[in-house]
Design an enzyme around this catalytic site. Structure first.
Site, short mmCIF file in Angstrom:
data_model
loop_
_atom_site.label_atom_id
_atom_site.label_comp_id
_atom_site.label_asym_id
_atom_site.label_seq_id
_atom_site.Cartn_x
_atom_site.Cartn_y
_atom_site.Cartn_z
CG MET A 170 61.51 38.27 38.17
SD MET A 170 60.90 37.09 36.97
CE MET A 170 59.20 37.09 37.50
CB SER A 171 66.42 42.57 36.97
OG SER A 171 65.58 43.83 36.91
CB SER A 199 61.43 43.75 30.77
OG SER A 199 61.97 42.82 31.16
CG HIS A 253 66.78 38.60 34.05
ND1 HIS A 253 66.89 39.11 32.55
CD2 HIS A 253 66.28 39.68 34.36
CE1 HIS A 253 66.21 39.91 32.35
NE2 HIS A 253 65.73 40.65 33.39
CE1 TYR A 274 63.97 35.28 32.97
CE2 TYR A 274 64.11 36.60 34.66
CZ TYR A 274 64.05 36.50 33.60
OH TYR A 274 63.86 37.53 32.68
CD GLU A 275 68.19 35.83 30.71
OE1 GLU A 275 68.67 35.90 29.53
OE2 GLU A 275 68.42 36.62 31.48
CG ASN A 282 52.44 43.48 37.00
OD1 ASN A 282 53.64 43.76 35.92
ND2 ASN A 282 52.37 42.81 37.91
CG HIS A 325 57.91 38.51 29.27
ND1 HIS A 325 58.60 39.31 30.21
CD2 HIS A 325 58.69 38.60 28.01
CE1 HIS A 325 59.78 39.82 29.46
NE2 HIS A 325 59.87 39.39 28.38
CB ALA A 339 59.63 45.68 33.72
CG HIS A 360 66.05 41.89 28.25
ND1 HIS A 360 66.60 42.75 29.20
CD2 HIS A 360 64.99 41.44 28.82
CE1 HIS A 360 65.79 43.09 30.37
NE2 HIS A 360 64.71 42.23 29.93
N1 HPA Z 1 56.70 40.29 39.42
C1 HPA Z 1 58.13 40.13 39.18
N2 HPA Z 1 58.50 40.74 38.22
C2 HPA Z 1 57.72 41.73 37.41
C3 HPA Z 1 56.64 41.72 37.53
C4 HPA Z 1 55.98 41.18 38.78
O1 HPA Z 1 54.63 41.36 38.95
N3 HPA Z 1 55.91 42.57 36.62
C5 HPA Z 1 56.87 42.96 35.76
N4 HPA Z 1 58.24 42.30 36.47
#
Ligand code: HPA
Length: 276
Positions: free
Chosen positions: A206-207, A25, A78, A80-81, A230, A242, A108, A56
């Protein structure tokens, strides 16, 4: 060989890339324009699920880094999609089919450690699959690998050590840690983050895990780099979004891409690794 591998080789006059890179991402631009040889939209590749998420792009790009042919996935899909987890196996098998000898995955991620703030890079040492999914569930694709495959060196130390050395050489700080995969699409709850800290995680995203499982299954060595965007949920007062992921990934983009390109210029391949 999967149909998309045949198509790739057709389009590229049988160019076998040495290395594959997957951009996570917010990472949008791997090659300089002049180094691009071919650009293929996932729409042309039946084995590539279409990404639906902002950040993406959905194209496979072949280019040169120094003397090596490198193929780069600009964007990934992903779980989740709503993609079938098994469908995430195909792009990785295509990379294997076309001859890649090493896969570099990026993502990310949120940090579980205040000492590893947004903007940091983390070489993934190992993972915890906390997603509840596995792309290898189902009949085993014997032509790619065994029913039960080993994951004791899932992020190949042979290559990871070279990455760390290159980072040192160019003065790029890099952490090493454990990546936890959560299914998404929501960010985790603070209670979930506390649980991940207890079980040994350093970053969460998440990947990546599906791709790394499939690559290991088919004997394609992998290294992974998380771009920390983050602190994870509950670790500071701000809400997660996001947008923040994309913005902070893009701030670290130069650092991570420089590191990868420098690594590619210096990498020594492991000629003893399994090749099926
Ligand atoms: N959690 C899950 N996926 C992420 C995060 C997070 O804090 N930051 C970037 N992708």
């Amino acid at each position: 060989m999967l149909p998309s591998a045949k198509k790739f080789l057709e389009i590229t006059n049988n160019t076998s890339p040495d290395i594959a890179v997957i951009l996570g991402s917010g990472l949008t631009n791997f090659f300089e324009e002049k180094d691009i040889q071919e650009l293929i939209s996932y729409e042309q590749l039946a084995d590539f699920p279409q990404p639906t998420v902002k950040g993406h792009a959905g194209k496979l790009v072949l280019g040169k880094i120094n003397t090596l042919n490198v193929v780069c996935m600009y964007g990934r899909s992903h779980i989740y999609e709503g993609h079938n987890p098994q469908s995430l196996a195909s792009p990785i098998r295509v990379l294997k089919d076309i001859g890649c000898k090493l896969l570099i995955v990026t993502n990310a991620a949120g940090s579980l450690d205040e000492a590893m703030p947004a903007g940091s890079l983390m070489a993934i040492k190992d993972h915890i699959n906390w997603s509840g999914f596995n792309p290898l569930i189902g009949p085993n694709a014997e032509e790619y690998g065994p029913r039960f495959h080993d994951m004791s060196d899932g992020y190949h130390k042979f290559y990871r050590d070279q990455l760390i050395q290159v980072a040192k050489k160019i003065d790029q700080k890099i952490y090493e840690g454990i990546y936890c995969m959560y299914s998404g699409p929501n960010f985790e709850t603070p209670a979930e983050i506390n649980a991940l800290k207890v079980i040994g995680g350093n970053a969460v995203g998440m990947s990546t895990v599906p791709e790394v499982l499939v690559a290991n299954h088919c004997g394609l060595p992998v290294i992974g780099i998380s771009v920390i965007t983050n602190l994870a949920a509950g670790m500071n007062k701000t809400k997660l979004s996001h947008q923040e992921t994309l913005e902070n990934a893009s701030l670290a983009e130069n650092n991570v891409l420089n590191l990868i390109k420098q690594f590619i210029q210096e990498v020594q391949f492991d000629d003893t690794s399994r090749d099926n």
